[in-house]
Motif scaffolding. Sequence first.
Motif, short mmCIF file in Angstrom:
data_model
loop_
_atom_site.label_atom_id
_atom_site.label_comp_id
_atom_site.label_asym_id
_atom_site.label_seq_id
_atom_site.Cartn_x
_atom_site.Cartn_y
_atom_site.Cartn_z
N ALA A 1 -9.00 -38.05 19.36
CA ALA A 1 -9.35 -37.69 17.99
C ALA A 1 -9.98 -38.87 17.25
O ALA A 1 -11.01 -38.72 16.59
CB ALA A 1 -8.11 -37.18 17.24
N ASP A 2 -9.36 -40.03 17.37
CA ASP A 2 -9.87 -41.21 16.67
C ASP A 2 -11.22 -41.66 17.23
O ASP A 2 -12.14 -42.00 16.47
CB ASP A 2 -8.87 -42.36 16.76
N THR A 3 -11.33 -41.67 18.57
CA THR A 3 -12.57 -42.15 19.18
C THR A 3 -13.74 -41.24 18.83
O THR A 3 -14.81 -41.71 18.43
CB THR A 3 -12.42 -42.23 20.71
N LEU A 4 -13.56 -39.93 18.97
CA LEU A 4 -14.63 -39.00 18.63
C LEU A 4 -14.99 -39.09 17.15
O LEU A 4 -16.17 -39.17 16.78
CB LEU A 4 -14.22 -37.57 18.98
N GLY A 5 -13.97 -39.05 16.30
CA GLY A 5 -14.21 -39.06 14.86
C GLY A 5 -14.94 -40.31 14.40
O GLY A 5 -15.92 -40.23 13.64
N LYS A 6 -14.50 -41.46 14.87
CA LYS A 6 -15.10 -42.72 14.44
C LYS A 6 -16.51 -42.90 15.01
O LYS A 6 -17.42 -43.38 14.33
CB LYS A 6 -14.21 -43.88 14.84
N TYR A 7 -16.69 -42.50 16.26
CA TYR A 7 -18.01 -42.65 16.89
C TYR A 7 -19.04 -41.78 16.18
O TYR A 7 -20.13 -42.23 15.84
CB TYR A 7 -17.92 -42.28 18.36
N ILE A 8 -18.70 -40.51 15.96
CA ILE A 8 -19.64 -39.59 15.31
C ILE A 8 -19.92 -40.02 13.87
O ILE A 8 -21.07 -40.00 13.41
CB ILE A 8 -19.09 -38.15 15.34
N THR A 9 -18.87 -40.43 13.16
CA THR A 9 -19.06 -40.88 11.78
C THR A 9 -19.97 -42.10 11.71
O THR A 9 -20.87 -42.17 10.86
CB THR A 9 -17.70 -41.21 11.14
N LYS A 10 -19.76 -43.06 12.61
CA LYS A 10 -20.58 -44.26 12.61
C LYS A 10 -22.04 -43.93 12.91
O LYS A 10 -22.96 -44.48 12.28
CB LYS A 10 -20.05 -45.25 13.65
N PHE A 11 -22.27 -43.02 13.86
CA PHE A 11 -23.64 -42.69 14.24
C PHE A 11 -24.37 -41.93 13.14
O PHE A 11 -25.58 -42.07 12.98
CB PHE A 11 -23.64 -41.84 15.52
N THR A 12 -23.64 -41.11 12.38
CA THR A 12 -24.28 -40.23 11.40
C THR A 12 -24.18 -40.73 9.96
O THR A 12 -24.64 -40.04 9.05
CB THR A 12 -23.67 -38.82 11.48
N ASN A 13 -23.57 -41.89 9.73
CA ASN A 13 -23.33 -42.31 8.34
C ASN A 13 -24.60 -42.70 7.60
O ASN A 13 -24.58 -42.89 6.38
CB ASN A 13 -22.31 -43.45 8.27
N ASP A 14 -25.74 -42.80 8.30
CA ASP A 14 -27.00 -43.09 7.61
C ASP A 14 -27.87 -41.85 7.48
O ASP A 14 -29.07 -41.94 7.20
CB ASP A 14 -27.77 -44.18 8.34
N GLY A 15 -27.26 -40.66 7.69
CA GLY A 15 -27.99 -39.42 7.54
C GLY A 15 -28.53 -38.84 8.82
O GLY A 15 -29.16 -37.76 8.80
N CYS A 16 -28.32 -39.51 9.95
CA CYS A 16 -28.80 -38.99 11.24
C CYS A 16 -28.01 -37.74 11.62
O CYS A 16 -26.81 -37.66 11.39
CB CYS A 16 -28.63 -40.04 12.34
N ASP A 17 -28.70 -36.78 12.22
CA ASP A 17 -28.04 -35.59 12.71
C ASP A 17 -27.34 -35.86 14.04
O ASP A 17 -27.82 -36.64 14.86
CB ASP A 17 -29.05 -34.45 12.90
N LEU A 18 -26.22 -35.21 14.23
CA LEU A 18 -25.53 -35.23 15.52
C LEU A 18 -26.17 -34.17 16.42
O LEU A 18 -26.30 -33.01 16.02
CB LEU A 18 -24.05 -34.94 15.35
N THR A 19 -26.58 -34.56 17.61
CA THR A 19 -27.15 -33.62 18.58
C THR A 19 -26.15 -33.37 19.70
O THR A 19 -25.15 -34.08 19.83
CB THR A 19 -28.44 -34.19 19.19
N LYS A 20 -26.43 -32.35 20.51
CA LYS A 20 -25.57 -32.09 21.66
C LYS A 20 -25.55 -33.29 22.60
O LYS A 20 -24.50 -33.65 23.15
CB LYS A 20 -26.05 -30.84 22.41
N GLU A 21 -26.70 -33.91 22.79
CA GLU A 21 -26.76 -35.08 23.66
C GLU A 21 -25.92 -36.22 23.10
O GLU A 21 -25.17 -36.88 23.82
CB GLU A 21 -28.22 -35.55 23.81
#
Length: 329
Positions: A70-90
Amino acid sequence: MAKPDSDSTRMCNRIETYQPYSFSQLGQRESQQDSRFPDCDTPQEQCRTFVVCDGVGGEACGEIASRIVADTLGKYITKFTNDGCDLTKERFGHALNEAAKALNESVDDGSPHMSTTITALHFNNSNVIVAHMGDSRIYQVRPGIGIIYRSNDHSLVNSLVHSGNITPQEAINHPKSNYITRCMSPLQPGAYPIPADVLTITDIEPGDCFVLCTDGVLHCINDEQLAEILSQPDATDKEACSLIAGLSANSSDNNTAIMVRVKSIPEQLETIEINSGQGTSAIDSRDPAESCTTTIISPESQADTITEIAPEQEIPQRKGLFGWLKNMF
Protein backbone atom coordinates in the motif's frame (compact mmCIF):
# COMPACT_ATOMS: atom_id res chain seq x y z
CA MET A 1 -27.39 11.07 -4.31
CA ALA A 2 -25.56 11.48 -1.03
CA LYS A 3 -24.73 15.14 -0.50
CA PRO A 4 -21.02 16.08 -0.39
CA ASP A 5 -19.94 18.20 2.55
CA SER A 6 -19.45 21.09 0.12
CA ASP A 7 -22.04 21.84 -2.58
CA SER A 8 -19.81 23.99 -4.78
CA THR A 9 -19.13 22.67 -8.30
CA ARG A 10 -17.41 24.21 -11.27
CA MET A 11 -16.05 23.18 -14.62
CA CYS A 12 -12.28 22.81 -14.69
CA ASN A 13 -9.45 21.43 -16.78
CA ARG A 14 -9.21 18.18 -14.82
CA ILE A 15 -11.35 15.84 -12.75
CA GLU A 16 -11.86 17.24 -9.27
CA THR A 17 -13.20 15.42 -6.23
CA TYR A 18 -14.86 16.19 -2.92
CA GLN A 19 -13.39 15.39 0.48
CA PRO A 20 -12.62 11.64 0.58
CA TYR A 21 -13.57 9.51 3.60
CA SER A 22 -12.27 6.21 4.90
CA PHE A 23 -12.36 3.73 7.77
CA SER A 24 -10.33 0.70 8.86
CA GLN A 25 -11.70 -1.64 11.55
CA LEU A 26 -10.62 -4.89 13.20
CA GLY A 27 -13.98 -6.61 12.96
CA GLN A 28 -13.85 -9.93 14.80
CA ARG A 29 -10.13 -10.44 14.12
CA GLU A 30 -7.41 -10.04 16.73
CA SER A 31 -4.96 -8.31 14.39
CA GLN A 32 -5.26 -5.85 11.52
CA GLN A 33 -4.23 -7.30 8.15
CA ASP A 34 -5.71 -4.45 6.07
CA SER A 35 -3.69 -1.43 4.99
CA ARG A 36 -4.64 1.74 3.15
CA PHE A 37 -3.02 4.75 1.52
CA PRO A 38 -3.42 7.44 2.69
CA ASP A 39 -3.65 5.88 6.14
CA CYS A 40 -6.24 8.21 7.67
CA ASP A 41 -10.02 8.57 7.90
CA THR A 42 -10.09 11.96 6.16
CA PRO A 43 -7.46 12.12 3.41
CA GLN A 44 -6.59 15.55 2.09
CA GLU A 45 -9.16 16.78 -0.43
CA GLN A 46 -6.48 17.23 -3.09
CA CYS A 47 -5.34 13.60 -2.76
CA ARG A 48 -5.70 11.76 -6.09
CA THR A 49 -4.16 8.35 -5.30
CA PHE A 50 -5.80 5.72 -3.11
CA VAL A 51 -4.79 2.13 -2.28
CA VAL A 52 -6.41 -0.58 -0.13
CA CYS A 53 -4.69 -3.92 0.52
CA ASP A 54 -5.69 -7.01 2.50
CA GLY A 55 -2.87 -9.19 3.84
CA VAL A 56 -3.18 -12.92 3.22
CA GLY A 57 -2.83 -15.08 6.33
CA GLY A 58 -1.93 -13.56 9.71
CA GLU A 59 0.68 -16.20 10.51
CA ALA A 60 2.39 -15.47 7.20
CA CYS A 61 2.90 -11.77 7.98
CA GLY A 62 0.07 -10.56 5.79
CA GLU A 63 -0.03 -7.28 7.71
CA ILE A 64 3.58 -6.61 6.64
CA ALA A 65 2.85 -7.37 2.99
CA SER A 66 -0.26 -5.18 2.87
CA ARG A 67 1.52 -2.27 4.54
CA ILE A 68 4.57 -2.46 2.27
CA VAL A 69 2.54 -2.69 -0.93
CA ALA A 70 0.00 0.00 0.00
CA ASP A 71 2.73 2.46 0.96
CA THR A 72 5.01 1.65 -1.99
CA LEU A 73 2.26 1.95 -4.60
CA GLY A 74 0.74 5.05 -3.05
CA LYS A 75 4.01 6.92 -2.65
CA TYR A 76 5.38 5.93 -6.06
CA ILE A 77 2.24 6.97 -7.95
CA THR A 78 1.90 10.20 -5.95
CA LYS A 79 5.53 11.15 -6.61
CA PHE A 80 5.23 10.45 -10.33
CA THR A 81 1.97 12.38 -10.76
CA ASN A 82 2.47 15.30 -8.35
CA ASP A 83 3.46 17.63 -11.23
CA GLY A 84 0.26 16.92 -13.17
CA CYS A 85 1.49 13.91 -15.16
CA ASP A 86 -1.11 11.27 -15.92
CA LEU A 87 -0.70 7.74 -14.62
CA THR A 88 -0.67 5.23 -17.49
CA LYS A 89 -1.06 1.46 -17.46
CA GLU A 90 2.62 1.16 -18.28
CA ARG A 91 3.58 3.45 -15.42
CA PHE A 92 1.38 1.48 -13.05
CA GLY A 93 3.38 -1.58 -14.14
CA HIS A 94 6.52 0.24 -12.96
CA ALA A 95 4.82 0.98 -9.64
CA LEU A 96 3.92 -2.70 -9.31
CA ASN A 97 7.57 -3.55 -9.95
CA GLU A 98 8.60 -1.27 -7.11
CA ALA A 99 6.13 -2.95 -4.77
CA ALA A 100 7.46 -6.39 -5.75
CA LYS A 101 11.02 -5.24 -5.08
CA ALA A 102 10.02 -3.88 -1.68
CA LEU A 103 8.42 -7.22 -0.77
CA ASN A 104 11.51 -9.13 -1.89
CA GLU A 105 13.73 -6.91 0.25
CA SER A 106 11.56 -7.73 3.27
CA VAL A 107 11.97 -11.51 2.86
CA ASP A 108 15.20 -11.32 4.84
CA ASP A 109 13.05 -10.48 7.84
CA GLY A 110 11.78 -14.07 7.89
CA SER A 111 8.46 -13.69 6.08
CA PRO A 112 8.91 -15.35 2.65
CA HIS A 113 5.27 -16.48 2.31
CA MET A 114 3.53 -13.18 2.98
CA SER A 115 1.05 -11.99 0.37
CA THR A 116 -1.56 -9.30 -0.13
CA THR A 117 -4.46 -8.30 -2.34
CA ILE A 118 -4.37 -4.92 -4.09
CA THR A 119 -6.92 -2.31 -5.07
CA ALA A 120 -5.65 1.02 -6.38
CA LEU A 121 -7.29 4.11 -7.86
CA HIS A 122 -5.82 7.30 -9.32
CA PHE A 123 -7.60 10.34 -10.73
CA ASN A 124 -5.86 11.52 -13.88
CA ASN A 125 -6.75 14.81 -15.54
CA SER A 126 -9.48 13.31 -17.74
CA ASN A 127 -9.81 9.65 -16.72
CA VAL A 128 -9.48 7.31 -13.78
CA ILE A 129 -7.01 4.43 -13.54
CA VAL A 130 -8.15 1.48 -11.40
CA ALA A 131 -6.17 -1.67 -10.68
CA HIS A 132 -6.81 -4.75 -8.58
CA MET A 133 -5.41 -8.13 -7.69
CA GLY A 134 -7.23 -10.60 -5.47
CA ASP A 135 -10.67 -10.27 -3.90
CA SER A 136 -10.62 -6.75 -2.50
CA ARG A 137 -12.96 -4.72 -4.68
CA ILE A 138 -13.44 -1.42 -6.52
CA TYR A 139 -16.83 0.15 -7.31
CA GLN A 140 -18.03 3.11 -9.34
CA VAL A 141 -21.54 4.08 -8.27
CA ARG A 142 -23.66 6.62 -10.15
CA PRO A 143 -26.67 7.95 -8.20
CA GLY A 144 -29.90 7.28 -10.03
CA ILE A 145 -28.20 4.57 -12.12
CA GLY A 146 -26.42 2.29 -9.65
CA ILE A 147 -23.16 0.42 -10.00
CA ILE A 148 -21.63 1.05 -13.41
CA TYR A 149 -18.26 -0.60 -12.67
CA ARG A 150 -17.28 -3.34 -10.25
CA SER A 151 -13.95 -5.16 -10.29
CA ASN A 152 -14.06 -8.90 -10.87
CA ASP A 153 -12.75 -10.89 -7.88
CA HIS A 154 -9.74 -13.12 -8.47
CA SER A 155 -11.11 -16.01 -6.42
CA LEU A 156 -11.57 -19.70 -7.08
CA VAL A 157 -15.28 -19.54 -6.23
CA ASN A 158 -15.78 -16.60 -8.57
CA SER A 159 -14.08 -18.56 -11.35
CA LEU A 160 -16.38 -21.51 -10.70
CA VAL A 161 -19.43 -19.23 -10.90
CA HIS A 162 -18.30 -17.66 -14.18
CA SER A 163 -17.50 -21.05 -15.70
CA GLY A 164 -20.95 -22.34 -14.80
CA ASN A 165 -19.68 -25.06 -12.47
CA ILE A 166 -21.61 -23.66 -9.52
CA THR A 167 -24.43 -21.15 -9.08
CA PRO A 168 -24.11 -17.83 -7.24
CA GLN A 169 -26.26 -19.35 -4.48
CA GLU A 170 -23.90 -22.31 -4.13
CA ALA A 171 -20.97 -19.91 -3.95
CA ILE A 172 -22.15 -18.26 -0.73
CA ASN A 173 -21.12 -21.10 1.59
CA HIS A 174 -18.70 -22.89 -0.70
CA PRO A 175 -16.04 -24.91 1.23
CA LYS A 176 -13.26 -23.35 -0.85
CA SER A 177 -14.40 -19.77 -0.45
CA ASN A 178 -11.03 -18.90 1.14
CA TYR A 179 -9.07 -19.60 -2.05
CA ILE A 180 -7.88 -16.66 -4.13
CA THR A 181 -6.33 -16.99 -7.57
CA ARG A 182 -4.18 -13.87 -7.63
CA CYS A 183 -2.23 -11.85 -5.08
CA MET A 184 1.13 -10.14 -4.69
CA SER A 185 3.89 -12.11 -2.97
CA PRO A 186 7.70 -11.99 -2.80
CA LEU A 187 9.12 -13.41 -6.03
CA GLN A 188 10.87 -16.73 -6.26
CA PRO A 189 14.15 -16.67 -8.27
CA GLY A 190 13.38 -16.47 -11.98
CA ALA A 191 9.66 -15.86 -11.43
CA TYR A 192 7.59 -13.00 -12.84
CA PRO A 193 5.23 -10.87 -10.77
CA ILE A 194 1.57 -11.87 -10.91
CA PRO A 195 -0.28 -9.32 -13.09
CA ALA A 196 -2.88 -6.88 -11.86
CA ASP A 197 -5.99 -6.05 -13.87
CA VAL A 198 -5.69 -2.39 -14.87
CA LEU A 199 -8.55 -0.37 -16.37
CA THR A 200 -8.83 3.17 -17.74
CA ILE A 201 -12.28 4.59 -16.98
CA THR A 202 -13.41 7.55 -19.08
CA ASP A 203 -17.17 7.34 -18.43
CA ILE A 204 -17.21 9.72 -15.47
CA GLU A 205 -19.85 12.18 -14.32
CA PRO A 206 -20.12 14.64 -11.42
CA GLY A 207 -21.62 12.77 -8.48
CA ASP A 208 -20.01 9.43 -9.31
CA CYS A 209 -18.64 7.76 -6.18
CA PHE A 210 -15.64 5.44 -6.24
CA VAL A 211 -15.19 2.93 -3.41
CA LEU A 212 -12.23 0.67 -2.62
CA CYS A 213 -12.85 -1.97 0.04
CA THR A 214 -11.62 -5.25 1.46
CA ASP A 215 -13.79 -8.33 1.61
CA GLY A 216 -14.58 -7.72 5.27
CA VAL A 217 -16.91 -4.93 4.16
CA LEU A 218 -18.53 -7.19 1.59
CA HIS A 219 -19.29 -9.81 4.22
CA CYS A 220 -21.84 -7.32 5.56
CA ILE A 221 -23.02 -5.22 2.62
CA ASN A 222 -24.04 -6.39 -0.85
CA ASP A 223 -24.01 -4.45 -4.10
CA GLU A 224 -27.59 -3.21 -3.92
CA GLN A 225 -27.19 -1.97 -0.37
CA LEU A 226 -23.95 -0.17 -1.17
CA ALA A 227 -25.50 1.56 -4.18
CA GLU A 228 -28.51 2.65 -2.10
CA ILE A 229 -26.36 4.07 0.69
CA LEU A 230 -24.25 6.07 -1.77
CA SER A 231 -27.37 7.42 -3.49
CA GLN A 232 -29.23 8.68 -0.41
CA PRO A 233 -30.35 12.24 -1.29
CA ASP A 234 -30.32 13.56 2.27
CA ALA A 235 -27.01 12.17 3.55
CA THR A 236 -23.56 13.70 3.29
CA ASP A 237 -20.61 11.63 2.12
CA LYS A 238 -19.28 11.58 5.67
CA GLU A 239 -22.58 10.17 6.91
CA ALA A 240 -22.67 7.58 4.12
CA CYS A 241 -19.15 6.43 4.96
CA SER A 242 -20.06 6.25 8.65
CA LEU A 243 -23.12 4.17 7.80
CA ILE A 244 -21.01 1.68 5.81
CA ALA A 245 -18.50 1.54 8.67
CA GLY A 246 -21.26 0.94 11.20
CA LEU A 247 -22.75 -1.92 9.19
CA SER A 248 -19.28 -3.46 8.77
CA ALA A 249 -18.04 -3.01 12.34
CA ASN A 250 -18.83 -6.56 13.47
CA SER A 251 -17.65 -8.28 10.31
CA SER A 252 -15.95 -11.65 10.70
CA ASP A 253 -12.91 -10.06 9.06
CA ASN A 254 -10.96 -6.81 9.13
CA ASN A 255 -12.87 -4.23 7.10
CA THR A 256 -11.44 -1.21 5.35
CA ALA A 257 -12.85 1.17 2.74
CA ILE A 258 -12.08 4.45 1.00
CA MET A 259 -14.81 6.42 -0.77
CA VAL A 260 -14.35 9.50 -2.91
CA ARG A 261 -16.94 11.35 -5.02
CA VAL A 262 -16.37 13.28 -8.24
CA LYS A 263 -17.04 17.01 -7.93
CA SER A 264 -16.50 18.20 -11.50
CA ILE A 265 -15.08 17.05 -14.81
CA PRO A 266 -13.41 18.76 -17.78
CA GLU A 267 -15.80 20.06 -20.40
CA GLN A 268 -14.58 17.55 -22.99
CA LEU A 269 -15.68 14.68 -20.75
CA GLU A 270 -19.34 14.15 -21.53
CA THR A 271 -20.26 10.53 -22.11
CA ILE A 272 -17.40 8.28 -23.12
CA GLU A 273 -17.45 4.54 -22.84
CA ILE A 274 -15.30 2.66 -20.37
CA ASN A 275 -12.13 1.48 -22.09
CA SER A 276 -10.94 -1.87 -20.81
CA GLY A 277 -7.78 -3.74 -21.69
CA GLN A 278 -5.66 -6.73 -20.89
CA GLY A 279 -4.44 -7.31 -17.37
CA THR A 280 -1.26 -5.29 -16.92
CA SER A 281 1.74 -7.07 -15.53
CA ALA A 282 4.63 -5.45 -13.74
CA ILE A 283 6.81 -7.10 -16.39
CA ASP A 284 5.71 -6.10 -19.90
CA SER A 285 8.18 -8.18 -21.93
CA ARG A 286 6.19 -11.42 -21.81
CA ASP A 287 3.49 -12.71 -24.11
CA PRO A 288 0.16 -11.37 -22.73
CA ALA A 289 -1.23 -14.91 -22.71
CA GLU A 290 1.59 -16.02 -20.42
CA SER A 291 1.03 -13.10 -18.06
CA CYS A 292 -2.48 -14.29 -17.20
CA THR A 293 -1.47 -17.37 -15.21
CA THR A 294 -2.91 -17.53 -11.71
CA THR A 295 -1.91 -19.13 -8.45
CA ILE A 296 -4.23 -20.88 -6.03
CA ILE A 297 -3.54 -19.99 -2.40
CA SER A 298 -3.73 -23.02 -0.16
CA PRO A 299 -6.16 -23.20 2.78
CA GLU A 300 -3.20 -23.13 5.17
CA SER A 301 -2.43 -19.60 4.06
CA GLN A 302 -5.80 -18.53 5.46
CA ALA A 303 -6.58 -16.39 2.44
CA ASP A 304 -9.68 -14.35 3.19
CA THR A 305 -11.92 -14.14 0.19
CA ILE A 306 -15.62 -13.74 -0.47
CA THR A 307 -18.03 -15.00 -3.06
CA GLU A 308 -19.93 -13.08 -5.72
CA ILE A 309 -22.95 -12.72 -3.45
CA ALA A 310 -22.55 -11.13 -0.01
CA PRO A 311 -24.80 -12.41 2.80
CA GLU A 312 -28.02 -10.46 3.06
CA GLN A 313 -28.29 -7.94 5.87
CA GLU A 314 -31.10 -5.54 6.54
CA ILE A 315 -30.11 -1.88 6.37
CA PRO A 316 -32.13 1.15 7.43
CA GLN A 317 -34.76 2.32 4.94
CA ARG A 318 -34.37 5.82 3.54
CA LYS A 319 -36.78 7.29 6.04
CA GLY A 320 -34.79 5.80 8.92
CA LEU A 321 -31.29 6.63 7.75
CA PHE A 322 -30.76 9.71 9.88
CA GLY A 323 -32.26 8.04 12.93
CA TRP A 324 -29.64 5.36 12.64
CA LEU A 325 -26.90 7.91 12.08
CA LYS A 326 -27.95 9.91 15.13
CA ASN A 327 -27.60 6.80 17.25
CA MET A 328 -24.11 6.25 15.84
CA PHE A 329 -22.92 9.78 16.55
